[in-house]
Design an enzyme around this catalytic site. Structure first.
Site, mmCIF file in Angstrom:
data_model
loop_
_atom_site.group_PDB
_atom_site.id
_atom_site.type_symbol
_atom_site.label_atom_id
_atom_site.label_comp_id
_atom_site.label_asym_id
_atom_site.label_seq_id
_atom_site.Cartn_x
_atom_site.Cartn_y
_atom_site.Cartn_z
ATOM 1 C CG HIS A 192 3.324 32.492 30.323
ATOM 2 N ND1 HIS A 192 3.620 33.748 30.697
ATOM 3 C CD2 HIS A 192 4.590 31.930 30.372
ATOM 4 C CE1 HIS A 192 4.856 34.097 30.854
ATOM 5 N NE2 HIS A 192 5.473 32.902 30.619
ATOM 6 C CE LYS A 212 6.156 31.980 33.693
ATOM 7 N NZ LYS A 212 7.168 30.810 33.879
#
Ligand code: OMP
Length: 233
Positions: free
Chosen positions: A115, A113
């Site tokens: 963010h 991921k």
């Protein structure tokens, strides 16, 4: 199922009744065609999720007591290991309250991921921690190698592996000579990484259990499969 420990017997019974253990013709990740398949994804009712996490927790507590298994984190590789690691961690706290504040869980994302909190790991950080991998089935050990590599990259120390089922098969590399038993997936992992590996059930337990409920044809095909892919250790 006479020789099995009561919690193993209960687990096998739950797997059969819940349609987790099926008989027929199934292509495996290794491309072998198996007369039986154990689908841990079917353990999704409250009853079955309770059954699988109890059996894992009992196997783990037994290994802690008798084999010196030591860990801080229960790690479940994505995807099937994810519900397992959280349910098992809850059960370890319930059955052995000394674990309540010392044992955590974590799991990996298939894609990192980029963010928010970012990264590959959800749950406890693995850095400097002793990590126990929990997973559904071991056949060739490929998925377990990937999990070990991932944990080491995150700074964790893999202290063991526990699976629901050890299919006790020789490594696919030994397939060129079908008639001879070869080294097992578990044996090679133990040797290569120096870690202990535990299973709630093995193929031998399943065949023993089948005698009380399966058709003669299914038993015969499963015994033939065991012979064909038998491991030496
Ligand atoms: P490795 O032995 O680490 O490659 O993992 C085998 C994987 O195959 C398991 O994690 C399962 O996803 C899947 N599998 C089952 O779920 N049940 C079976 O009975 C057999 C397999 C398999 O394909 O070997």
């Amino acid at each position: 199922m006479t020789g099995l420990a009561p919690y193993k017997k209960d687990f096998l019974q739950a797997a059969i009744e819940g349609g987790v253990l099926k008989f027929g013709s199934f292509e495996l990740k290794s491309k072998r065609v198996s007369p039986y398949f154990f689908n841990a994804g079917e353990f999704h009712t409250a009853r079955l999720a309770g059954a699988i996490s109890s059996a894992f927790a009992k196997t783990i507590l037994d290994a802690q007591q008798n084999d010196g298994l030591d860990f801080d984190i229960v790690f479940g590789p994505a995807y099937k290991g994810i519900p397992l690691c959280s349910a098992i961690t809850i059960k370890l706290g319930e059955l052995a309250p000394q674990n309540l504040d010392t044992v955590s869980y974590s799991f990996d994302r298939k894609e990192a991921k980029d963010h928010g909190e970012g990264g590959n790991i959800v749950g406890s950080s693995l850095k400097g921690k002793k990590v126990l991998i929990v997973d559904d089935v071991i056949t060739a050990g490929t998925a377990k190698r990937e999990a070990i590599d991932k944990i080491r990259k995150e700074g964790g120390i893999v202290s063991g592996i526990v699976v629901a089922l050890d299919r006790k098969e020789k490594l696919p590399a030994a397939d060129s000579d079908d008639s001879k038993p070869g080294p097992s997936a578990i044996g090679e992992l133990r040797k290569e990484y120096g870690i202990p590996i535990f299973a709630i059930l093995t193929l031998d337990d399943i065949i023993e259990g089948m005698k009380s409920f399966a058709s003669e044809d299914d038993i015969k095909r499963t015994e033939e499969y065991r012979l064909k892919y038998k491991a030496t250790d």
